[in-house]
Design an enzyme around this catalytic site. Structure first.
Site, PDB file in Angstrom:
ATOM      1  N   HIS A   1       8.253   9.570   4.513  1.00 15.55           N
ATOM      2  CA  HIS A   1       8.649   8.814   3.309  1.00 15.55           C
ATOM      3  C   HIS A   1      10.171   8.863   3.148  1.00 15.55           C
ATOM      4  CE1 HIS A   1       4.454   8.554   2.508  1.00 15.55           C
ATOM      5  NE2 HIS A   1       4.299   9.810   2.118  1.00 15.55           N
TER       6      HIS A   1
ATOM      7  N   LEU B   1      19.512 -11.261  -5.481  1.00 13.99           N
ATOM      8  CA  LEU B   1      18.160 -10.981  -4.981  1.00 13.99           C
ATOM      9  C   LEU B   1      17.410 -10.236  -6.073  1.00 13.99           C
ATOM     10  CD1 LEU B   1      16.073 -10.566  -2.511  1.00 13.99           C
ATOM     11  CD2 LEU B   1      17.150  -8.328  -2.256  1.00 13.99           C
TER      12      LEU B   1
ATOM     13  N   ASP C   1       4.009   0.402   5.413  1.00 15.42           N
ATOM     14  CA  ASP C   1       3.003   1.372   5.857  1.00 15.42           C
ATOM     15  C   ASP C   1       3.414   2.043   7.168  1.00 15.42           C
ATOM     16  OD1 ASP C   1       0.609   2.737   5.439  1.00 15.42           O
ATOM     17  OD2 ASP C   1      -0.530   1.332   6.683  1.00 15.42           O
TER      18      ASP C   1
HETATM   19  C1  IPE Z   1      -0.819   0.726   1.215  1.00 13.99           C
HETATM   20  O1  IPE Z   1      -0.843   1.687   2.204  1.00 13.99           O
HETATM   21  C2  IPE Z   1       0.024   1.170   0.063  1.00 13.99           C
HETATM   22  C3  IPE Z   1       1.452   1.276   0.329  1.00 13.99           C
HETATM   23  C4  IPE Z   1       2.054   0.979   1.438  1.00 13.99           C
HETATM   24  C5  IPE Z   1       2.255   1.715  -0.781  1.00 13.99           C
HETATM   25  P1  IPE Z   1      -2.002   2.783   2.282  1.00 13.99           P
HETATM   26  O2  IPE Z   1      -1.697   3.614   3.469  1.00 13.99           O
HETATM   27  O3  IPE Z   1      -2.166   3.461   0.997  1.00 13.99           O
HETATM   28  O4  IPE Z   1      -3.281   1.859   2.539  1.00 13.99           O
HETATM   29  P2  IPE Z   1      -4.643   2.167   3.302  1.00 13.99           P
HETATM   30  O5  IPE Z   1      -5.177   3.443   2.734  1.00 13.99           O
HETATM   31  O6  IPE Z   1      -4.320   2.308   4.752  1.00 13.99           O
HETATM   32  O7  IPE Z   1      -5.488   0.961   3.052  1.00 13.99           O
HETATM   33  C1  IPE Z   2       3.045   4.229   3.392  1.00 19.74           C
HETATM   34  O1  IPE Z   2       2.940   5.120   4.438  1.00 19.74           O
HETATM   35  C2  IPE Z   2       3.702   4.846   2.173  1.00 19.74           C
HETATM   36  C3  IPE Z   2       2.786   5.093   1.065  1.00 19.74           C
HETATM   37  C4  IPE Z   2       1.530   4.749   1.016  1.00 19.74           C
HETATM   38  C5  IPE Z   2       3.336   5.783  -0.092  1.00 19.74           C
HETATM   39  P1  IPE Z   2       1.678   6.052   4.611  1.00 19.74           P
HETATM   40  O2  IPE Z   2       1.967   7.346   3.935  1.00 19.74           O
HETATM   41  O3  IPE Z   2       0.436   5.372   4.178  1.00 19.74           O
HETATM   42  O4  IPE Z   2       1.675   6.257   6.190  1.00 19.74           O
HETATM   43  P2  IPE Z   2       0.423   6.262   7.154  1.00 19.74           P
HETATM   44  O5  IPE Z   2      -0.293   4.949   6.948  1.00 19.74           O
HETATM   45  O6  IPE Z   2      -0.426   7.428   6.750  1.00 19.74           O
HETATM   46  O7  IPE Z   2       0.993   6.381   8.502  1.00 19.74           O
HETATM   47 MG    MG Z   3      -0.857   4.143   5.155  1.00 21.83          MG
END
Ligand code: IPE
Ligand code: IPE
Ligand code: MG
Length: 240
Positions: A33, A127, A16
């Site tokens: 990303h 792995l 995240d």
């Molecule tokens: C969780 O992150 C999903 C992934 C990292 C793929 P999100 O950014 O979607 O989760 P919330 O919305 O903060 O709970």
């Molecule tokens: C996690 O990073 C990746 C996915 C959920 C695909 P985010 O896109 O949720 O990044 P933040 O949490 O908004 O910073």
């Molecule tokens: Mg996120």
């Protein structure tokens, strides 16, 4: 020294913070990303180096389909490009890839890439890299319940014999041990529908680092933290 410390057999990571990383630099979210792919490489390399057997990465949740269409398609595109670009390197490191999640919503192109990365790495055994892609733990559990119910109705299993192992055996993760440690980068303290059943005794760790800044050093820090934890599984130990 470091090889004497307990190593988790299975590490799972909620990757995240990509969007925040990009926003902080005045860039578009999708660039976060893209930057996160380097962190995936680092995590895989570190897991292989440390002798971790299973690494599960939460790459896209079922709820993430609700994001703006441009962001979703950028993630799908990045996924296809990364699969094509990384497969040889993964094979060379002995990494077998398994994808967990729903398969119904992907375009044919994405579905083909998912199949390709699994089949092209199927004979690797150092792995197991589990990619949670269109993954939702509650959907996974509901699908398991549906399967168990229909098998019980067909008298393939007796209802009174259904136990925890029956449930585990019907999840996407059937052949995979439960995670010993779950890491969520980005500083939020929640699981966001990730491995809810499997996480029952996982050590949880929430570093502030945003995913695109995660490198082998941060993986090692997580393993050091794991080594400091005392896992009791509900029992008592000699330690005071
Ligand atoms: C969780 O992150 C999903 C992934 C990292 C793929 P999100 O950014 O979607 O989760 P919330 O919305 O903060 O709970
Ligand atoms: C996690 O990073 C990746 C996915 C959920 C695909 P985010 O896109 O949720 O990044 P933040 O949490 O908004 O910073
Ligand atoms: Mg996120």
């Amino acid at each position: 020294m470091t090889d004497r410390i307990p190593i988790p057999r299975h590490v799972a990571i909620i990757m995240d913070g990509n969007g925040r990383w990009a926003t902080q630099l005045g860039r578009e979210r999708y660039e976060g990303h893209i930057a996160g792919v380097e962190s995936v490489r680092a995590a895989v390399k570190a897991a292989v180096r440390r002798g971790v057997e299973y690494l599960t990465l939460y790459a896209f949740s079922t709820e993430n389909w609700g994001r703006p269409a441009e962001e979703v398609s950028a993630i799908m595109e990045l996924f296809c490009r990364s699969v094509a670009g990384e497969v040889d390197d993964l094979r060379a490191q002995g990494v077998r890839v398994k994808v967990i999640g729903g398969r119904e919503r992907f375009s044919q192109r994405v579905a083909e890439h998912l199949d390709a990365i699994e089949s092209r790495t199927a004979d690797c055994d150092k792995l197991t890299l589990v990619l949670a892609f269109d993954y939702s733990s509650r959907s996974e559990i509901a699908a398991a319940v549906r399967q168990i119910a229909s098998r019980a109705a067909a008298r393939e299993i007796a209802a009174e014999t259904i136990d925890e192992s029956t449930v585990s055996a019907h999840l996407y993760t059937a052949s995979i041990p439960d995670p010993d440690m779950i890491i969520r980068t980005g500083g939020d303290h929640r699981l966001s529908n990730f491995l809810l059943w499997q996480a029952s005794y996982a050590e949880l760790y929430f570093p502030k680092v945003l995913w695109p800044d995660f490198r082998e050093e941060q993986f090692d820090e997580a393993l050091n933290e794991y080594a400091r934890r005392e896992r009791r599984f509900g029992l008592v130990t000699d330690k005071k």
